[in-house]
Design a protein around this motif. Structure first.
Motif, PDB file in Angstrom:
ATOM      1  N   PHE A   7       0.848  -1.189   0.000  1.00  0.00           N
ATOM      2  CA  PHE A   7       0.000   0.000   0.000  1.00  0.00           C
ATOM      3  C   PHE A   7       0.886   1.242   0.000  1.00  0.00           C
ATOM      4  N   ASP A   8       0.270   2.420  -0.054  1.00  0.00           N
ATOM      5  CA  ASP A   8       1.056   3.654   0.053  1.00  0.00           C
ATOM      6  C   ASP A   8       0.966   4.239   1.458  1.00  0.00           C
ATOM      7  N   PHE A   9       0.693   3.369   2.426  1.00  0.00           N
ATOM      8  CA  PHE A   9       0.704   3.751   3.839  1.00  0.00           C
ATOM      9  C   PHE A   9       1.197   2.564   4.653  1.00  0.00           C
ATOM     10  N   GLU A  10       1.671   2.815   5.858  1.00  0.00           N
ATOM     11  CA  GLU A  10       2.125   1.729   6.724  1.00  0.00           C
ATOM     12  C   GLU A  10       0.934   0.909   7.209  1.00  0.00           C
ATOM     13  N   VAL A  11       1.110  -0.418   7.282  1.00  0.00           N
ATOM     14  CA  VAL A  11      -0.027  -1.317   7.481  1.00  0.00           C
ATOM     15  C   VAL A  11      -0.212  -1.771   8.931  1.00  0.00           C
ATOM     16  N   GLY A  12       0.522  -1.195   9.864  1.00  0.00           N
ATOM     17  CA  GLY A  12       0.393  -1.616  11.261  1.00  0.00           C
ATOM     18  C   GLY A  12      -1.025  -1.517  11.783  1.00  0.00           C
ATOM     19  N   ASP A  13      -1.682  -0.373  11.564  1.00  0.00           N
ATOM     20  CA  ASP A  13      -3.058  -0.205  12.026  1.00  0.00           C
ATOM     21  C   ASP A  13      -4.014  -1.108  11.260  1.00  0.00           C
ATOM     22  N   LEU A  14      -3.743  -1.311   9.986  1.00  0.00           N
ATOM     23  CA  LEU A  14      -4.564  -2.210   9.181  1.00  0.00           C
ATOM     24  C   LEU A  14      -4.536  -3.624   9.739  1.00  0.00           C
ATOM     25  N   ARG A  15      -3.357  -4.109  10.091  1.00  0.00           N
ATOM     26  CA  ARG A  15      -3.245  -5.454  10.672  1.00  0.00           C
ATOM     27  C   ARG A  15      -3.988  -5.554  11.999  1.00  0.00           C
ATOM     28  N   LYS A  16      -3.902  -4.495  12.820  1.00  0.00           N
ATOM     29  CA  LYS A  16      -4.610  -4.517  14.100  1.00  0.00           C
ATOM     30  C   LYS A  16      -6.116  -4.573  13.905  1.00  0.00           C
ATOM     31  N   LYS A  17      -6.609  -3.811  12.943  1.00  0.00           N
ATOM     32  CA  LYS A  17      -8.046  -3.832  12.688  1.00  0.00           C
ATOM     33  C   LYS A  17      -8.494  -5.193  12.157  1.00  0.00           C
ATOM     34  N   LEU A  18      -7.680  -5.798  11.306  1.00  0.00           N
ATOM     35  CA  LEU A  18      -8.022  -7.120  10.788  1.00  0.00           C
ATOM     36  C   LEU A  18      -8.086  -8.158  11.906  1.00  0.00           C
ATOM     37  N   ILE A  19      -7.140  -8.072  12.853  1.00  0.00           N
ATOM     38  CA  ILE A  19      -7.125  -9.091  13.898  1.00  0.00           C
ATOM     39  C   ILE A  19      -8.167  -8.824  14.989  1.00  0.00           C
TER      40      ILE A  19
END
Length: 384
Positions: A322-334
């Motif tokens: 992506f064009d942004f860091e995925v740390g928050d994305l992973r947290k939301k997925l989990i």
């Protein structure tokens, strides 16, 4: 006594698993698209795996390598058949790091040289020589830094040629699909030229297949997508479906000597039973075909999502950039969707490493959740 605090932990406590799912201590179900760093190859608690390990531990779980162990021979024969690596020799150990350590040691023994060439964003483990060949200064202690290692850019054939022609390089070690580094790959032309240069300069060509091996790339080994024949192939992760086991496949031109390599726990009876069960399931369930089909399905859907800027990797060793860091994305997925995914040193990359048994319905669940999370303005704004 407190645990040595070296792992940042998600607040999830899995207590059981079945297939592509794990279940926490509250009874919640999670879709596992990461498999504990690509370790879970045939699914959690596969019945044939459970049966094989249970039967073996009820008879003999361990004895040293000072005695005959027919299970090692059987595992070597099955591995030769399914991998296509005819006439290679097998040395068994306990982990990917140990596999790479032994591969580098063997290369040094064979050539009488000590320097190693490795590549940027490569990860080969945390033992002494393996970690020195890893492109991450934060995990290399001064005692590791004594190793002689030159790290080059992937696809820099001019640099490889210059280093090998100096005459002191014992091994070139490479991941054909980088794992922790972010799913980058060299070109076929690059790998084939490196292979030729190794042959011309008395240098061992080591294929690190710790993560990319065992069918994960759509072939048994990722190097098989290219026209090369490694001198040494390191294996681990998916080899035991969670049981600690690793090894190196050694070209028949490399001669063994007593005491050259050794291990206490490597190749124990229980590890071999686990390893045999994995190979049996891979063959019986035709998981290589499933990897190819599910990869095509996954990529086809990923290509329709505009926020995904690049799709990386092969088979079921995939990365979504992506064009942004995925740390928050992973947290939301989990936490919001109960889906495990992975990260990489590339902070904008989401790694997908599901069990090789994953099905279309699981991929659909992931993309439905991903699209929902991407619609969240907080994630989108994080890229700015």
């Amino acid at each position: 006594m407190p645990l040595f605090n070296v792992y940042p932990l998600y607040d999830v406590t899995p207590v059981s698993g079945k297939g592509v799912y794990v279940y926490d201590d509250q009874g919640a179900e999670y879709l596992d698209l990461y498999g504990g760093h690509a370790v879970i190859s045939i699914g959690h608690a596969h019945p044939k795996y459970v049966e094989a390990v249970s039967n073996q531990v009820s008879k003999l779980g361990f004895y040293s390598n000072a005695i005959q162990n027919p299970l090692q021979v059987k595992l070597a024969d099955r591995l030769e058949k399914l991998s296509g690596c005819k006439d290679y020799q097998l040395f068994l150990c306990n982990s990917g790091a140990e596999a790479n350590e032994n591969a580098l040691k063997l290369a040094s023994f064979k050539t009488g040289k000590s320097r190693v060439v490795a590549f940027k964003n490569g990860f080969h483990g945390r033992t002494s020589a393996a970690v020195a060949a890893t492109d991450n200064p934060n995990i290399i202690a001064p005692i590791n830094a004594q190793q002689e290692v030159t790290i080059l850019d992937l696809n820099d054939i001019t640099g490889v040629k210059a280093e090998l022609e100096k005459g002191d390089v014992c091994a070139v070690i490479v991941e054909f699909i980088q794992g922790v580094g972010g799913l980058d790959q060299g070109t076929s032309d690059f790998f084939e030229q490196v292979y030729a240069l190794c042959k011309a300069n008395n240098t061992m060509f080591i294929a690190d297949e710790v993560q990319s091996g065992y069918v994960r790339s759509g072939k048994f080994f990722a190097f098989q997508h290219h026209n090369v024949t490694p001198d040494i192939i390191s294996i681990a992760k998916g080899m035991g479906n969670g049981f600690p086991i690793g090894g190196i496949l050694i070209h028949p031109e490399i001669e063994a000597k007593f005491g050259m390599l050794g291990t206490t726990f490597g190749g124990n009876h229980l590890a071999c039973a686990a390893g045999l069960a994995v190979l049996n399931v891979i063959e019986e369930k035709q998981l290589m075909n499933n990897v190819i089909n599910m990869s095509e399905y996954f990529i086809k859907i990923a290509q329709t999502i505009p926020q995904i800027k690049k799709i990386k990797g092969r088979g079921l060793m995939l990365g979504l950039e992506f064009d942004f860091e995925v740390g928050d994305l992973r947290k939301k997925l989990i936490y919001e969707h109960h889906i495990f995914t992975g990260g990489a040193s590339n902070k904008k990359l989401l790694r997908i490493l599901p069990p090789l048994t994953v099905r279309k319905e699981h991929i659909n669940m992931f993309f439905e959740a991903l699209i929902g999370v991407l619609a969240n303005s907080e994630i989108v704004e994080a890229k700015v």
